[in-house]
Design an enzyme around this catalytic site. Structure first.
Site, mmCIF file in Angstrom:
data_model
loop_
_atom_site.group_PDB
_atom_site.id
_atom_site.type_symbol
_atom_site.label_atom_id
_atom_site.label_comp_id
_atom_site.label_asym_id
_atom_site.label_seq_id
_atom_site.Cartn_x
_atom_site.Cartn_y
_atom_site.Cartn_z
ATOM 1 N N GLY A 50 -32.747 -91.160 40.122
ATOM 2 C CA GLY A 50 -31.671 -90.847 39.163
ATOM 3 C C GLY A 50 -31.509 -89.268 39.577
ATOM 4 O O GLY A 50 -30.555 -88.537 38.954
ATOM 5 N N CYS A 51 -31.807 -88.922 40.812
ATOM 6 C CA CYS A 51 -31.434 -87.702 41.378
ATOM 7 C C CYS A 51 -30.612 -87.720 42.513
ATOM 8 O O CYS A 51 -30.387 -88.934 43.022
ATOM 9 C CB CYS A 51 -32.674 -87.051 41.913
ATOM 10 S SG CYS A 51 -34.178 -86.724 40.767
ATOM 11 N N THR A 52 -29.646 -86.605 42.355
ATOM 12 C CA THR A 52 -28.689 -86.738 43.572
ATOM 13 C C THR A 52 -29.140 -86.623 44.920
ATOM 14 O O THR A 52 -28.528 -87.074 46.041
ATOM 15 C CB THR A 52 -27.423 -85.559 43.325
ATOM 16 O OG1 THR A 52 -28.448 -84.244 43.365
ATOM 17 C CG2 THR A 52 -26.800 -85.348 42.128
ATOM 18 N N SER A 53 -30.335 -86.118 45.043
ATOM 19 C CA SER A 53 -31.048 -86.080 46.246
ATOM 20 C C SER A 53 -32.359 -86.554 46.272
ATOM 21 O O SER A 53 -32.858 -87.029 45.045
ATOM 22 C CB SER A 53 -31.332 -84.548 46.835
ATOM 23 O OG SER A 53 -31.946 -83.744 45.715
#
Lengths: 140, 405
Positions: A50-53
């Site tokens: 669920g993280c962009t990175s």
């Protein structure tokens, strides 16, 4: 220092920056100084969803029964945010971590200034740290 | 003469500050801003002329219906379709593609058949076909791209087989800006009796589009990417297909007669317009198309080319910056990465400097996989952008590199 005291300290540090670029600059510096994670924890097993990175997070206990958090990310601002979380939570007992709030994230304005996807990522990181705390306190 | 300062006044949203910095809006690939004339049209409709279309016999309903059908004609003229009834209004590109995937798929796709897409498609032009393939036991085949981000058309003849039922291709890549030779692709596909759907979401606002000349079987696009309202889109289909395809949604307005035993469907285009349509969106879209026609698409294209050339040259001055998408024919989309800097770091800091871009995989993960990257920073220019804004992007990037290195 208690978790609450460290949070106060961080709020204090951020209060000197009125421009968001300065706040990000500070986060970036924290990100650069984040101690490296043991490469054996840099695997999919330790990846937070669920993280962009990509964010890897590991938690263990030291001899005194205090949590030791290490982490890494391929994005440096994310590393800076993790560095803040580690500073707040690492070195405390799982019980303390389990029960602590994260009000400082709102107070430094980080939450509202992140894009929704980054804010979700931040929430995932906090959730993961709490889950580690729950698991480690059961282990003790 | 293209008077950029005068044109910018037509877009009130551009004149504002974000985080205390003048806004530089370079996310036109995601959505475009609306000219004053579109905003005024929407306001006038809700203010004075709102009645449901094709239903009441009363004054307001009659006026709205006239505007709505005139909007259909405006769209027809804009894309040079043969017939007005070949223009179906939808919610947007995605719903148009899903409509074809369902409706055409129901009638023509069987187990063992193949649907052909390309490696540079947006997820909207992949997933509906994948879902169709799963329903029918068909399979998806992919036309590859080269390093510059152009389709490897030499593979087309071998990828098309007697089992190919449809080829779906984007007019312009939303990540790379590549303008595909759709007319040539249609010609090759038709030689093998394969119909072609062209995804015009990133093409219609930057290229002169003539579906009759292109000879595509379906052409789809979204209103909000061509300076019109959100929630309105177009499905153009050749009469010969639309006549025989079953409707994909049932409901009011798409019927001639309903009994519990049997329903007789309406003629085109209403057969595909079940329920209350976004008629205000459609009329707003027509206002946007009129605005573009008055500006002249040739003028727009010339300015966007100038912007692309200028911005590309500036970005090439940025140390370690790599542009993804170097097709010989492309729109003013610049996807890039700088050294090993993460796209989200660059995007976050650009935002704080007032520069709006998009970062990530841009709903084209297979394309990112091709390049072995998780995503890019994408600056997408359009005709209301300026060279000064390209400079702002350039200077902001230099500052960001300084911070991140």
């Amino acid at each position: 220092m208690s978790i609450q005291d460290i949070q106060e300290e961080i709020v204090e540090e951020f209060s000197v920056y009125d421009d968001w670029m300065d706040k990000y600059n500070y986060l970036i510096e924290l990100g650069k100084d984040l101690p490296p994670i043991d490469p054996k924890y840099k695997t999919d097993q330790y990846l937070i969803e669920g993280c962009t990175s990509r964010v890897w997070l590991h938690a263990g206990l030291d001899r005194e029964g205090k949590m030791v958090l290490t982490a890494d990310s391929d994005a440096i601002i994310t590393r800076g945010i993790i560095a803040l979380l580690i500073r707040v939570f690492s070195g405390h007992t799982p019980e303390e971590v389990k029960n602590a709030d994260t009000a400082f994230l709102d107070r430094i304005g980080l939450q509202e200034h992140l894009s929704p996807t980054r804010a979700n990522g931040l929430a995932s990181m906090v959730r993961q740290i709490r889950m580690y705390a729950v698991a480690l306190s059961a282990q003790k | 003469m293209f008077d950029i300062q005068k044109i910018r006044k037509d877009f009130p949203i551009l004149d504002q500050q974000v985080y205390g910095k003048p806004l530089v809006y370079l996310d036109n690939g995601a959505t475009t801003q609306k000219p004053q004339v579109v905003l005024e049209t929407l306001e006038r409709l809700y203010d004075r002329e709102n009645g449901n279309v094709h239903r009441g016999g009363h004054h307001l309903s009659v006026i709205t219906t006239e505007h709505y059908e005139a909007a259909r004609e405006t769209v027809r003229q804009f894309i040079h379709a043969a017939h007005t009834h070949e223009i179906i209004f939808t919610h947007g590109t995605t719903s148009s593609i899903n409509a074809v995937a369902f409706s055409f798929g129901e009638k023509y796709v069987r187990a063992g058949d193949e649907i052909l897409v390309t490696e540079m498609e947006h997820h909207a032009n992949i997933v509906p076909w994948q879902m169709l393939c799963e329903r029918k036991g068909a399979s998806l085949k992919v036309i590859p791209i080269n390093e510059a981000g152009e389709l490897r058309l030499e593979t087309l003849e071998t990828l098309i087989t007697e089992k190919t039922r449809l080829l779906a291709v984007t007019q312009v890549s939303n990540v790379l800006g590549t303008v595909n030779p759709v007319k040539e692709i249609v010609e090759i596909a038709h030689r093998h009796d394969v119909p072609v759907l062209v995804d015009g979401a990133q093409g219609i606002q930057h290229e002169i589009t003539d579906v009759t000349d292109m000879d595509c079987d379906f052409y789809v696009f979204s209103g909000h990417k061509i300076y019109g309202p959100t929630g309105i889109g177009v499905l153009y289909g050749k009469e010969k297909w639309l006549e025989v395809m079953p409707p994909y949604q049932g409901g009011g307005d798409m019927i001639k007669k309903v009994t519990f035993e049997k329903t007789v469907y309406e003629d085109l285009p209403l057969k595909f317009e079940a329920g209350t349509m976004n008629y205000i969106g459609a009329i707003g879209l027509a206002a946007a198309l009129d605005y573009l026609r008055d500006l002249g698409l040739e003028n727009i294209m010339a300015w966007e080319q100038e912007l692309l050339d200028y911005a590309t040259a500036r970005l090439k001055e940025v140390p370690e910056l790599k542009i993804y998408g170097n097709a010989s024919h492309k729109t003013a989309i610049l996807s890039f990465l700088i050294g090993d800097l993460h796209h989200s770091d660059v995007g976050t800091l650009l935002d704080k400097l007032g520069v709006a871009v998009r970062t990530g995989h841009h709903c084209a993960q297979p394309l990112c996989d091709h390049y072995g990257i998780a995503g890019t920073v994408r600056a997408s220019f359009t005709f209301y952008n300026t060279k000064e804004e390209a400079d702002r992007l350039f200077n902001s990037l230099l500052r960001i590199i300084e911070m991140l290195k």
